[in-house]
Design a protein around this motif. Sequence first.
Motif, short mmCIF file in Angstrom:
data_model
loop_
_atom_site.label_atom_id
_atom_site.label_comp_id
_atom_site.label_asym_id
_atom_site.label_seq_id
_atom_site.Cartn_x
_atom_site.Cartn_y
_atom_site.Cartn_z
N THR A 1 1.48 -5.92 0.57
CA THR A 1 1.72 -4.62 -0.04
C THR A 1 0.66 -3.59 0.35
OG1 THR A 1 0.65 -5.40 -2.06
CG2 THR A 1 3.04 -5.53 -1.97
N ILE A 2 -0.56 -4.01 0.57
CA ILE A 2 -1.58 -3.04 0.99
C ILE A 2 -1.30 -2.59 2.43
CG2 ILE A 2 -3.38 -4.58 1.88
CD1 ILE A 2 -3.92 -1.47 -0.25
N ALA A 3 -0.77 -3.47 3.27
CA ALA A 3 -0.41 -3.07 4.62
C ALA A 3 0.76 -2.08 4.59
CB ALA A 3 -0.04 -4.29 5.46
N ALA A 4 1.73 -2.33 3.71
CA ALA A 4 2.86 -1.41 3.57
C ALA A 4 2.38 -0.05 3.07
CB ALA A 4 3.90 -1.99 2.63
N SER A 5 1.42 -0.06 2.17
CA SER A 5 0.87 1.19 1.65
C SER A 5 0.12 1.95 2.74
CB SER A 5 -0.04 0.91 0.47
OG SER A 5 -0.59 2.08 -0.04
N ARG A 6 -0.61 1.25 3.56
CA ARG A 6 -1.34 1.90 4.67
C ARG A 6 -0.38 2.48 5.69
NH1 ARG A 6 -6.49 -1.72 6.48
NH2 ARG A 6 -7.92 -0.85 4.95
N ILE A 7 0.68 1.74 5.99
CA ILE A 7 1.68 2.25 6.93
C ILE A 7 2.34 3.50 6.35
CG2 ILE A 7 3.93 1.75 7.97
CD1 ILE A 7 2.94 -1.18 8.24
N GLY A 8 2.68 3.44 5.07
CA GLY A 8 3.31 4.58 4.42
C GLY A 8 2.43 5.81 4.35
N SER A 9 1.12 5.62 4.32
CA SER A 9 0.22 6.77 4.24
C SER A 9 0.22 7.59 5.52
CB SER A 9 -1.20 6.31 3.91
OG SER A 9 -1.77 5.63 5.01
N SER B 1 6.88 7.03 -1.86
CA SER B 1 6.99 5.58 -1.67
C SER B 1 5.62 4.95 -1.40
CB SER B 1 7.95 5.25 -0.53
OG SER B 1 7.46 5.77 0.68
N THR B 2 4.73 5.69 -0.77
CA THR B 2 3.37 5.20 -0.56
C THR B 2 2.66 5.04 -1.89
OG1 THR B 2 3.28 6.33 1.56
CG2 THR B 2 1.19 5.66 0.60
N THR B 3 2.84 6.00 -2.78
CA THR B 3 2.21 5.93 -4.11
C THR B 3 2.77 4.76 -4.91
OG1 THR B 3 1.94 8.33 -4.08
CG2 THR B 3 1.73 7.23 -6.20
N VAL B 4 4.08 4.57 -4.87
CA VAL B 4 4.71 3.46 -5.59
C VAL B 4 4.22 2.12 -5.02
CG1 VAL B 4 6.90 2.31 -6.03
CG2 VAL B 4 6.71 4.78 -6.30
N THR B 5 4.15 2.02 -3.71
CA THR B 5 3.67 0.78 -3.08
C THR B 5 2.21 0.51 -3.45
OG1 THR B 5 5.14 1.22 -1.23
CG2 THR B 5 3.46 -0.43 -0.89
N PHE B 6 1.40 1.55 -3.50
CA PHE B 6 -0.01 1.36 -3.85
C PHE B 6 -0.15 0.92 -5.31
CE2 PHE B 6 -4.09 2.92 -5.44
CZ PHE B 6 -4.93 2.21 -4.61
#
Length: 92
Positions: free
Chosen positions: A37-45, A52-57
Motif C-alpha cells: 500500500t505504501i508503494a501504491a501511495s507513492r505511485i499515486g503521488s 485516491s492517493t490520500t485514501v491509499t495513504f
Amino acid sequence: MNLHHLLTIGLFGGMILMNAIYPGTIISFLHGISDITIAASRIGSHTEFKMSTTVTFIFNTVLFIYLRNYVIPVYMFACWRGLVYPPALSQY
C-alpha cells in the motif's frame, strides 16, 4: 538506511542460526504487507489522482498500525507457543 539493512541481515542470520525459520518467515511476510500500500501511495503521488492517493495513504497507515501492534504480536505468541524442536535440538 544502511544501518537498517545491516540490522535486517543480522536478524535474518540470527533467525537461521536459531532454527526459527517458521516464525521469521511469518514476521517477514506480515511486515511486507503494508509495503504494497505504501508503494501504491507513492505511485499515486506522481499522478493527478490526489484523492485516491490520500485514501491509499490513510489505508496504509491504518493497516500498518493494525499489523505492527496487533497481528504480529498475536501471531508470534501463537507461533512461539506451538513451536516444537526435534529432540536433537531441544537439549536446553
